[in-house]
Design an enzyme around this catalytic site. Structure first.
Site, PDB file in Angstrom:
ATOM      1  N   GLN A  97     -54.838  26.708 -26.691  1.00  0.00           N
ATOM      2  CA  GLN A  97     -56.011  27.186 -25.968  1.00  0.00           C
ATOM      3  C   GLN A  97     -56.161  26.549 -24.588  1.00  0.00           C
ATOM      4  O   GLN A  97     -57.166  26.756 -23.927  1.00  0.00           O
ATOM      5  CB  GLN A  97     -57.284  26.996 -26.802  1.00  0.00           C
ATOM      6  CG  GLN A  97     -57.727  25.561 -26.998  1.00  0.00           C
ATOM      7  CD  GLN A  97     -58.879  25.473 -27.991  1.00  0.00           C
ATOM      8  OE1 GLN A  97     -58.709  25.672 -29.197  1.00  0.00           O
ATOM      9  NE2 GLN A  97     -60.073  25.184 -27.519  1.00  0.00           N
ATOM     10  N   MET A 135     -62.228  19.187 -31.609  1.00  0.00           N
ATOM     11  CA  MET A 135     -61.038  18.640 -30.957  1.00  0.00           C
ATOM     12  C   MET A 135     -61.171  17.113 -30.828  1.00  0.00           C
ATOM     13  O   MET A 135     -60.479  16.487 -30.036  1.00  0.00           O
ATOM     14  CB  MET A 135     -60.824  19.291 -29.585  1.00  0.00           C
ATOM     15  CG  MET A 135     -60.588  20.797 -29.701  1.00  0.00           C
ATOM     16  SD  MET A 135     -59.641  21.517 -28.370  1.00  0.00           S
ATOM     17  CE  MET A 135     -60.669  21.114 -26.977  1.00  0.00           C
ATOM     18  N   GLY A 136     -62.093  16.552 -31.606  1.00  0.00           N
ATOM     19  CA  GLY A 136     -62.257  15.099 -31.594  1.00  0.00           C
ATOM     20  C   GLY A 136     -63.031  14.616 -30.391  1.00  0.00           C
ATOM     21  O   GLY A 136     -63.745  15.382 -29.749  1.00  0.00           O
ATOM     22  N   SER A 154     -70.745  16.670 -23.681  1.00  0.00           N
ATOM     23  CA  SER A 154     -69.411  17.267 -23.698  1.00  0.00           C
ATOM     24  C   SER A 154     -68.389  16.150 -23.583  1.00  0.00           C
ATOM     25  O   SER A 154     -68.626  15.152 -22.891  1.00  0.00           O
ATOM     26  CB  SER A 154     -69.258  18.233 -22.514  1.00  0.00           C
ATOM     27  OG  SER A 154     -67.879  18.458 -22.245  1.00  0.00           O
ATOM     28  N   GLY A 195     -73.483  15.574 -30.157  1.00  0.00           N
ATOM     29  CA  GLY A 195     -73.508  17.018 -30.402  1.00  0.00           C
ATOM     30  C   GLY A 195     -72.704  17.374 -31.652  1.00  0.00           C
ATOM     31  O   GLY A 195     -73.163  18.131 -32.518  1.00  0.00           O
ATOM     32  N   HIS A 196     -71.501  16.817 -31.742  1.00  0.00           N
ATOM     33  CA  HIS A 196     -70.684  17.050 -32.944  1.00  0.00           C
ATOM     34  C   HIS A 196     -71.380  16.501 -34.189  1.00  0.00           C
ATOM     35  O   HIS A 196     -71.412  17.143 -35.234  1.00  0.00           O
ATOM     36  CB  HIS A 196     -69.336  16.343 -32.809  1.00  0.00           C
ATOM     37  CG  HIS A 196     -68.452  16.848 -31.713  1.00  0.00           C
ATOM     38  ND1 HIS A 196     -68.189  16.118 -30.582  1.00  0.00           N
ATOM     39  CD2 HIS A 196     -67.764  18.001 -31.589  1.00  0.00           C
ATOM     40  CE1 HIS A 196     -67.366  16.794 -29.802  1.00  0.00           C
ATOM     41  NE2 HIS A 196     -67.098  17.949 -30.379  1.00  0.00           N
TER      42      HIS A 196
HETATM   43  O1  PAF Z   1     -64.827  23.998 -29.574  1.00  0.00           O
HETATM   44  C1  PAF Z   1     -63.786  23.367 -29.824  1.00  0.00           C
HETATM   45  O2  PAF Z   1     -63.773  22.144 -29.912  1.00  0.00           O
HETATM   46  C2  PAF Z   1     -62.492  24.129 -30.029  1.00  0.00           C
HETATM   47  O3  PAF Z   1     -62.441  25.257 -29.219  1.00  0.00           O
HETATM   48  C3  PAF Z   1     -62.228  24.516 -31.499  1.00  0.00           C
HETATM   49  C4  PAF Z   1     -63.283  25.487 -32.001  1.00  0.00           C
HETATM   50  C5  PAF Z   1     -62.232  23.266 -32.358  1.00  0.00           C
HETATM   51  C6  PAF Z   1     -60.873  25.208 -31.634  1.00  0.00           C
HETATM   52  O4  PAF Z   1     -59.829  24.397 -31.201  1.00  0.00           O
END
Ligand code: PAF
Length: 277
Positions: free
Chosen positions: A57, A26-27, A180, A32-33
């Site tokens: 979501q 989600m940018g 996070s 971590g990413h």
């Molecule tokens: O973990 C996230 O960032 C989101 O839940 C995902 C998997 C990109 C789905 O929108």
């Protein structure tokens, strides 16, 4: 690195790729990413990252509107790590009202699902849509969202999705706080306190490793400790890693295959974390 915003352009770019490793995000990317992107490189010749804040979501009272959107900075961080950034608009992903959803089993209604009704349905639906857009061979998700990874793996297995899913380890700040995007909501004082969530999980883990088997008591103690320090606790739970159900009666020398999961709010910020035992 190419940035594409439409499904049509994505299809053209990926038409000849045969080993796509895909990291949905989600940018507002942090280390971590980025570690997931590095792991993706080991599993595919073409690494694709998506950046999409998925409205489906988020609950009505959640942080969809204020969720940090930092596309330019994110692309700069991804330079050299990925081949394609897919950053679609909400209209590109949802050109019409979404009426078809992934229906999930009861495990999606507990823990995070109990605090965030509909969250996993919206998450699984967009993840399936993104899989169909990117058509990857390998997909990578962080273990920080432990229940999310569990649900995605279950969906992949039960819907026969032709992908291999890989979980990346949680990356932590020097004091132990799990990275996070939501950490940036914390005030300076809250940021100092935030590590107590991780410390609490560590204490439970330690007690379990030392043979403590009164799981109920461990959970209650943890909730009391956090509450007394000003946290508002959603859950602290020891669960089986395999099915995320509460462990049944366990013999002292039975194999330990557990995970301790927690979610709690500090001020306005909701943090989650987990530790495998
Ligand atoms: O973990 C996230 O960032 C989101 O839940 C995902 C998997 C990109 C789905 O929108």
């Amino acid at each position: 690195m190419q940035v594409v915003t439409t499904i049509a352009a994505l299809r053209v770019r990926l038409a000849d790729e045969r080993a796509i490793a895909f990291v949905p995000t989600m940018g507002n990317l942090h280390a971590g990413h980025l570690s997931l992107m590095g792991l993706a490189r080991e599993h595919g010749s073409c690494v694709v990252a998506s950046i999409f804040v998925n409205p489906l979501q988020f609950g009505p009272s959640e942080d969809f509107d204020r969720y940090p959107r930092t596309l330019e900075k994110d692309c700069a961080r991804l330079q050299g790590l990925v081949d394609v950034v897919f950053a679609p608009s909400v209209d590109e992903v949802y050109p019409e009202q979404q009426e078809v959803f992934v229906e999930l089993p009861a495990i999606a209604d507990v823990l995070e699902g109990a605090s965030r009704p509909g969250h996993f349905r919206g998450m699984a639906t967009v993840v399936l849509k993104l899989f169909n857009m990117v058509q990857p061979q390998v997909v990578l998700f962080g273990k920080k969202d432990y229940q999310q990874l569990h649900i995605i793996r279950h969906m992949v297995a039960q819907l026969n999705l032709p992908v291999t899913s890989i979980g990346g380890d949680t990356i932590r700040d020097a004091d132990g706080l799990a990275l996070s995007s939501r950490n940036q909501y914390l005030s300076e004082a809250e940021r100092i306190e935030a590590v107590v969530l991780y410390q609490t999980l560590q204490e439970i883990r330690q007690s379990l490793l030392q043979g403590e088997r009164d799981i109920e008591r461990l959970q209650l103690q943890a909730i009391e400790r956090l509450t007394s320090r000003g946290w508002s606790v959603d859950y602290v739970e020891v669960r089986n890693r395999s099915d995320l159900l509460p462990p049944g009666k366990v013999e002292p020398d039975a194999p330990r295959e557990w995970v301790v999961l927690a979610a709690a709010r500090l001020g306005k910020t909701r943090l989650i974390d987990n530790l495998e035992v």
